[in-house]
Structures are given as structure tokens and as C-alpha cells.
Design a protein around this motif. Sequence first.
Motif, PDB file in Angstrom:
ATOM      1  N   ILE A 110       0.828  -1.214   0.000  1.00  0.00           N
ATOM      2  CA  ILE A 110       0.000   0.000   0.000  1.00  0.00           C
ATOM      3  C   ILE A 110       0.858   1.259   0.000  1.00  0.00           C
ATOM      4  O   ILE A 110       0.641   2.186  -0.790  1.00  0.00           O
ATOM      5  N   GLY A 111       1.832   1.316   0.894  1.00  0.00           N
ATOM      6  CA  GLY A 111       2.666   2.507   1.003  1.00  0.00           C
ATOM      7  C   GLY A 111       3.454   2.813  -0.254  1.00  0.00           C
ATOM      8  O   GLY A 111       3.328   3.906  -0.832  1.00  0.00           O
ATOM      9  N   PRO A 112       4.287   1.875  -0.737  1.00  0.00           N
ATOM     10  CA  PRO A 112       5.074   2.139  -1.948  1.00  0.00           C
ATOM     11  C   PRO A 112       4.226   2.454  -3.173  1.00  0.00           C
ATOM     12  O   PRO A 112       4.562   3.352  -3.956  1.00  0.00           O
ATOM     13  N   ARG A 113       3.114   1.746  -3.349  1.00  0.00           N
ATOM     14  CA  ARG A 113       2.286   1.984  -4.532  1.00  0.00           C
ATOM     15  C   ARG A 113       1.558   3.323  -4.449  1.00  0.00           C
ATOM     16  O   ARG A 113       1.334   3.968  -5.473  1.00  0.00           O
ATOM     17  N   THR A 114       1.177   3.715  -3.257  1.00  0.00           N
ATOM     18  CA  THR A 114       0.550   5.028  -3.104  1.00  0.00           C
ATOM     19  C   THR A 114       1.527   6.129  -3.492  1.00  0.00           C
ATOM     20  O   THR A 114       1.206   7.012  -4.293  1.00  0.00           O
ATOM     21  N   VAL A 115       2.719   6.071  -2.932  1.00  0.00           N
ATOM     22  CA  VAL A 115       3.712   7.104  -3.196  1.00  0.00           C
ATOM     23  C   VAL A 115       4.149   7.101  -4.662  1.00  0.00           C
ATOM     24  O   VAL A 115       4.407   8.162  -5.239  1.00  0.00           O
ATOM     25  N   ALA A 116       4.186   5.924  -5.271  1.00  0.00           N
ATOM     26  CA  ALA A 116       4.555   5.851  -6.684  1.00  0.00           C
ATOM     27  C   ALA A 116       3.535   6.561  -7.567  1.00  0.00           C
ATOM     28  O   ALA A 116       3.863   7.008  -8.678  1.00  0.00           O
ATOM     29  N   GLY A 117       2.297   6.697  -7.067  1.00  0.00           N
ATOM     30  CA  GLY A 117       1.250   7.349  -7.840  1.00  0.00           C
ATOM     31  C   GLY A 117       1.110   8.829  -7.581  1.00  0.00           C
ATOM     32  O   GLY A 117       0.276   9.503  -8.187  1.00  0.00           O
ATOM     33  N   ILE A 118       1.920   9.375  -6.661  1.00  0.00           N
ATOM     34  CA  ILE A 118       1.868  10.795  -6.326  1.00  0.00           C
ATOM     35  C   ILE A 118       2.758  11.592  -7.273  1.00  0.00           C
ATOM     36  O   ILE A 118       3.839  11.142  -7.655  1.00  0.00           O
ATOM     37  N   THR A 119       2.297  12.772  -7.656  1.00  0.00           N
ATOM     38  CA  THR A 119       3.088  13.656  -8.513  1.00  0.00           C
ATOM     39  C   THR A 119       3.915  14.601  -7.647  1.00  0.00           C
ATOM     40  O   THR A 119       3.378  15.505  -7.014  1.00  0.00           O
ATOM     41  N   ALA A 120       5.227  14.379  -7.605  1.00  0.00           N
ATOM     42  CA  ALA A 120       6.115  15.236  -6.814  1.00  0.00           C
ATOM     43  C   ALA A 120       6.260  16.603  -7.480  1.00  0.00           C
ATOM     44  O   ALA A 120       6.364  16.702  -8.702  1.00  0.00           O
ATOM     45  N   THR A 121       6.277  17.646  -6.669  1.00  0.00           N
ATOM     46  CA  THR A 121       6.384  19.009  -7.205  1.00  0.00           C
ATOM     47  C   THR A 121       7.519  19.806  -6.570  1.00  0.00           C
ATOM     48  O   THR A 121       7.791  20.926  -6.986  1.00  0.00           O
ATOM     49  N   GLY A 122       8.192  19.222  -5.573  1.00  0.00           N
ATOM     50  CA  GLY A 122       9.210  19.968  -4.848  1.00  0.00           C
ATOM     51  C   GLY A 122      10.319  20.498  -5.733  1.00  0.00           C
ATOM     52  O   GLY A 122      10.796  21.624  -5.538  1.00  0.00           O
ATOM     53  N   HIS A 123      10.736  19.720  -6.732  1.00  0.00           N
ATOM     54  CA  HIS A 123      11.831  20.138  -7.601  1.00  0.00           C
ATOM     55  C   HIS A 123      11.448  21.284  -8.525  1.00  0.00           C
ATOM     56  O   HIS A 123      12.306  22.021  -9.004  1.00  0.00           O
ATOM     57  N   LEU A 124      10.148  21.451  -8.768  1.00  0.00           N
ATOM     58  CA  LEU A 124       9.706  22.491  -9.702  1.00  0.00           C
ATOM     59  C   LEU A 124       9.895  23.896  -9.149  1.00  0.00           C
ATOM     60  O   LEU A 124      10.005  24.851  -9.917  1.00  0.00           O
ATOM     61  N   ARG A 125       9.920  24.010  -7.831  1.00  0.00           N
ATOM     62  CA  ARG A 125      10.041  25.347  -7.240  1.00  0.00           C
ATOM     63  C   ARG A 125      11.316  26.052  -7.702  1.00  0.00           C
ATOM     64  O   ARG A 125      11.305  27.256  -7.975  1.00  0.00           O
ATOM     65  N   GLN A 126      12.412  25.290  -7.821  1.00  0.00           N
ATOM     66  CA  GLN A 126      13.666  25.886  -8.257  1.00  0.00           C
ATOM     67  C   GLN A 126      13.871  25.779  -9.763  1.00  0.00           C
ATOM     68  O   GLN A 126      14.349  26.718 -10.400  1.00  0.00           O
ATOM     69  N   LEU A 127      13.491  24.633 -10.346  1.00  0.00           N
ATOM     70  CA  LEU A 127      13.749  24.413 -11.767  1.00  0.00           C
ATOM     71  C   LEU A 127      12.758  25.133 -12.667  1.00  0.00           C
ATOM     72  O   LEU A 127      13.135  25.668 -13.721  1.00  0.00           O
ATOM     73  N   GLU A 128      11.480  25.127 -12.273  1.00  0.00           N
ATOM     74  CA  GLU A 128      10.423  25.748 -13.083  1.00  0.00           C
ATOM     75  C   GLU A 128       9.503  26.551 -12.172  1.00  0.00           C
ATOM     76  O   GLU A 128       8.357  26.166 -11.928  1.00  0.00           O
ATOM     77  N   PRO A 129       9.954  27.679 -11.649  1.00  0.00           N
ATOM     78  CA  PRO A 129       9.161  28.437 -10.671  1.00  0.00           C
ATOM     79  C   PRO A 129       7.805  28.892 -11.201  1.00  0.00           C
ATOM     80  O   PRO A 129       6.825  28.893 -10.460  1.00  0.00           O
ATOM     81  N   GLN A 130       7.728  29.279 -12.486  1.00  0.00           N
ATOM     82  CA  GLN A 130       6.444  29.715 -13.037  1.00  0.00           C
ATOM     83  C   GLN A 130       5.472  28.544 -13.130  1.00  0.00           C
ATOM     84  O   GLN A 130       4.286  28.683 -12.812  1.00  0.00           O
ATOM     85  N   LEU A 131       5.974  27.386 -13.552  1.00  0.00           N
ATOM     86  CA  LEU A 131       5.131  26.195 -13.628  1.00  0.00           C
ATOM     87  C   LEU A 131       4.685  25.776 -12.231  1.00  0.00           C
ATOM     88  O   LEU A 131       3.523  25.401 -12.031  1.00  0.00           O
ATOM     89  N   PHE A 132       5.593  25.870 -11.271  1.00  0.00           N
ATOM     90  CA  PHE A 132       5.256  25.518  -9.898  1.00  0.00           C
ATOM     91  C   PHE A 132       4.128  26.403  -9.374  1.00  0.00           C
ATOM     92  O   PHE A 132       3.166  25.920  -8.765  1.00  0.00           O
ATOM     93  N   SER A 133       4.214  27.694  -9.625  1.00  0.00           N
ATOM     94  CA  SER A 133       3.184  28.638  -9.160  1.00  0.00           C
ATOM     95  C   SER A 133       1.845  28.362  -9.816  1.00  0.00           C
ATOM     96  O   SER A 133       0.789  28.523  -9.203  1.00  0.00           O
ATOM     97  N   ALA A 134       1.892  27.902 -11.068  1.00  0.00           N
ATOM     98  CA  ALA A 134       0.653  27.641 -11.798  1.00  0.00           C
ATOM     99  C   ALA A 134      -0.008  26.333 -11.362  1.00  0.00           C
ATOM    100  O   ALA A 134      -1.237  26.227 -11.359  1.00  0.00           O
ATOM    101  N   LEU A 135       0.814  25.355 -10.981  1.00  0.00           N
ATOM    102  CA  LEU A 135       0.279  24.031 -10.679  1.00  0.00           C
ATOM    103  C   LEU A 135       0.019  23.799  -9.200  1.00  0.00           C
ATOM    104  O   LEU A 135      -0.937  23.132  -8.819  1.00  0.00           O
ATOM    105  N   SER A 136       0.875  24.331  -8.343  1.00  0.00           N
ATOM    106  CA  SER A 136       0.793  23.983  -6.928  1.00  0.00           C
ATOM    107  C   SER A 136       1.388  25.081  -6.059  1.00  0.00           C
ATOM    108  O   SER A 136       2.297  25.789  -6.482  1.00  0.00           O
ATOM    109  N   GLN A 137       0.881  25.216  -4.857  1.00  0.00           N
ATOM    110  CA  GLN A 137       1.440  26.142  -3.874  1.00  0.00           C
ATOM    111  C   GLN A 137       2.095  25.381  -2.730  1.00  0.00           C
ATOM    112  O   GLN A 137       2.449  25.945  -1.717  1.00  0.00           O
TER     113      GLN A 137
END
Length: 296
Positions: A110-137
Motif C-alpha cells: 500500500i505505502g510504496p504503490r501510493t507514493v509511486a502514484g503521487i506527482t512530486a512538485t518539490g523540484h519544480l520550485r527551483q527548476l520551473e518556478p512559473q510552472l510551480f506557481s501555476a500548478l501547486s502552492q
Amino acid sequence: MNQRNDRTDLAVERRRADTDIPGVSYRKEEKGGIVLERLEITGDEGEASIGRPAGLYLTLQFCDADACQLIRQLGECLREMLTRCTGKTGTGARILAVGLGNSEMAADCIGPRTVAGITATGHLRQLEPQLFSALSQTELYTLIPGVMGNTGMESAEVIRGVARQIRPDLILAIDALVARSAERLLNTVQLCDTGISPGSGIGNRRSGIHRESIGFPVVGIGVPTVIESATLVYDLFDRIQMDFPEQAEPLLKHDALYVCPKDIDIRSERIARLLAHAIDSVFGIGDTVSTPQTLL
């Protein structure tokens, strides 16, 4: 009736419905096929009675619930836990979702499969700040630490190391649980602000994952997937209000024998996808409106 300390990770299953205990508050409500039980332990007497540390335990049980409605309800519980643990409401929070367990085992994936299905956004804050602001806060990070048999390390050690680098506001620790009642298998989710103890339900206790051991607030999210065979038999006798014959008890001394539903692989995948959608909807870029009904 049998009064036994049957193995279960669900706090609500440790509560005696016919007993009013100081330091324990309980409320139950049902809406749209979803039963929400709120159990809060506030004192030493409550801890001793329930056998769980003081804190808030939210338990959702569902059978024929609408998937979108269930995800929204889970989302509300996640927001409540976030605010309770951090004082934040979501915007600007930094979340680390951790999938505990063995991804190769249907009863423990349950744990590994749940996390595998989550969309991580932490890296976008530095790499794609505009995309990060548009998709997630919210900065959402994911981690699957594996099991000690494969990595040689306690999951708590891996999580502690990663958390010190990320410094999350909240850690979501997702794991499989043990239930007392077969009716709760794979249709129940427990959320608690006391963290989680991997393997405790089956007697294979590992280092606890909670604020004291990790250094950051931890919300445990668990789904019961198995039940001890002896507990299953005792529960049946309790339901028909009969005492189990004492002379037959030695036949049930198999602590290592646990059972699960025959379709556990399919149901585990469905509930893992459901949890991933719920976490994405609150902390990531998920869309509950378009959630497929096949999740249930």
C-alpha cells in the motif's frame, strides 16, 4: 463473550463501546456511505485503555462510497491533520510523503504503490518556478525507503536523513495495517498525528516513525490488509456471542499466520491509487472531479 487483546493497528478497534473512559473522546458520523470515526486520546488513562499514544485518530470506513466523495473526505482529514500538526492550511507547506512496506508483496505494498502514484512538485520550485506557481502552492516530495531486508537500514534512518535535508513541515507515513475485524480489510483508512510503527501489528516491530524519532511532525496513514487467523476465529465467536472452547485454544497458537482477501492484489492497487489522488488533490496537482470511478 471473549475479552482478548487481539492484534490490531486500528485505535477504534481497541475502544470498548460500552465503556466511558476519562481521557478518551469518540464521535461517529456517516455521510454518503462513508463512516467517519473520530477518536481522541488526551490522558494517561486513555492511553492505557486504548494502548495507543495520546493524539487524534480519524478512521474512514467505506464500502459503496463514491470515489470522488471519498477523496474529498480524505482531503478534509489531511487538511485537518496538517493544520493540527503545523498550524498551516496548505499554501506554502512542504510535505514529504513516505511509502512504507514491501512493494513486492500484495499485503504490504500500500505505502510504496501510493507514493509511486503521487506527482512530486518539490523540484519544480527551483527548476520551473512559473510552472510551480501555476500548478501547486505546496512543495510535495516523495520517498520509498524500502525494507531492511533489501537495504540493510531501518526505514526510520532513511527518512530521518532525507527529512534533515528537505526539512518538511509534515511527513505523511503510509503503511499497511493489521485489523481485528475482517469487515475493515481494504475498505478502511486510519489517519493519526502520532506517527506509525512499521510491523508492530504482526509483532515485527521496527523503529517508530514519529516526531520524537524523526524530528518533524508525522501523520500516519494506514490501510488494514491482513488479520491474524486466531483473531478471525475469536471475532466470529464474539459475533455469535459464544465463548471459544478453552480446550481448543492451543490449536490457534500460530502467531505468524495472517490471512488476507483473495483479491488483495486488485484491491490494494485500487486503494493505493485512491490515496495518491487524495494526497495530490490536497498537496499536489490532482483533480478530484476527473477521478475515475474504477478506483473503487
